[in-house]
Design an enzyme around this catalytic site. Structure first.
Site, short mmCIF file in Angstrom:
data_model
loop_
_atom_site.label_atom_id
_atom_site.label_comp_id
_atom_site.label_asym_id
_atom_site.label_seq_id
_atom_site.Cartn_x
_atom_site.Cartn_y
_atom_site.Cartn_z
N GLU A 62 -9.28 -91.70 -73.29
CA GLU A 62 -9.53 -93.08 -73.70
C GLU A 62 -9.54 -93.11 -75.22
O GLU A 62 -10.24 -92.33 -75.86
CB GLU A 62 -10.87 -93.60 -73.15
CG GLU A 62 -10.92 -93.67 -71.64
CD GLU A 62 -10.00 -94.70 -71.04
OE1 GLU A 62 -9.61 -95.67 -71.73
OE2 GLU A 62 -9.65 -94.55 -69.85
N HIS A 100 -1.91 -95.64 -69.28
CA HIS A 100 -2.44 -96.39 -68.14
C HIS A 100 -1.50 -97.53 -67.74
O HIS A 100 -1.35 -97.82 -66.56
CB HIS A 100 -3.82 -96.94 -68.47
CG HIS A 100 -4.90 -95.92 -68.41
ND1 HIS A 100 -5.93 -95.88 -69.30
CD2 HIS A 100 -5.10 -94.88 -67.56
CE1 HIS A 100 -6.72 -94.87 -69.01
NE2 HIS A 100 -6.24 -94.25 -67.95
N ASP A 110 -3.22 -100.73 -71.47
CA ASP A 110 -3.44 -99.76 -72.55
C ASP A 110 -2.55 -98.54 -72.38
O ASP A 110 -2.17 -98.23 -71.26
CB ASP A 110 -4.93 -99.36 -72.60
CG ASP A 110 -5.44 -98.73 -71.31
OD1 ASP A 110 -5.19 -99.28 -70.23
OD2 ASP A 110 -6.08 -97.67 -71.39
#
Length: 191
Positions: A62, A100, A110
């Site tokens: 992330e 993603h 994203d």
């Protein structure tokens, strides 16, 4: 989230029911939240080629960014190092480094249009196509790895987020040529 530390803390909270192996802050700080050999819950529903349980077959990163701002240089430098190490440790080829938005078209956007995929490709950490080829866009998308179980406009949007982030309008010959090149050079699924 607008703050990397808040995102990290949320990913560690049991109420979140989501996790990731790594979180990268804009300052280049890297937090490892889950061991690479363990499953994280970052991907959710989605697929890449024949893999329908992406969480069990991936290492989730992330990257703290709003999606509308450039990614910080220190953050991208840290990402380069992290991805190169993961690829080496697990023998992951560059064509299996995806976002993603690639594995969940329409549900995830994203890392977004501001993410520099070409930078990663130039270092051998991802792939970058040429606009050479033709054929059916959806069939080639499926051969490259995208799901074809979404409407064409959603598939096109996810593809463009990565390979033509500022293109607009209906599917065109450049989209078809790029997707054909991806499918020819890096096929993951048979049609």
């Amino acid at each position: 989230m607008t703050c990397a530390e808040k995102a990290r803390d949320w990913l560690c909270h049991t109420d979140a029911q989501v996790s990731a192996h790594y979180v990268l802050g804009p300052d280049g700080k890297v937090w490892q939240l889950v061991d690479e050999t363990d499953r994280a819950w970052h991907a959710g529903a989605g697929a890449w080629g024949p893999v329908t349980d992406v969480n069990s077959r991936s290492i989730g990163i992330e990257i703290s960014n709003t999606g509308s701002t450039p990614f910080a240089a220190k953050q991208m430098d840290a990402l380069d190092t992290l991805v190169a190490g993961i690829m080496q440790r697990h023998a992951i080829p560059p064509e299996r480094v995806i976002g993603h938005s690639d594995m969940a078209p329409g549900r995830k956007i994203d890392p977004g249009a501001r993410f520099d995929w070409l930078r990663l490709a130039r270092q051998g950490l991802a792939v970058w196509p040429e606009a050479q080829g033709d054929g059916d866009f959806t069939q080639n998308a499926r051969r490259f790895g995208y799901t074809s179980d979404v409407p064409l406009d959603i598939l096109l949007h996810s593809f463009r987020l990565r390979f033509r982030p500022y293109a607009a309008g209906p599917l065109d010959d450049t989209d078809r040529a790029i997707m054909a090149n991806l499918a020819q050079r890096w096929p993951v699924a048979e049609i």
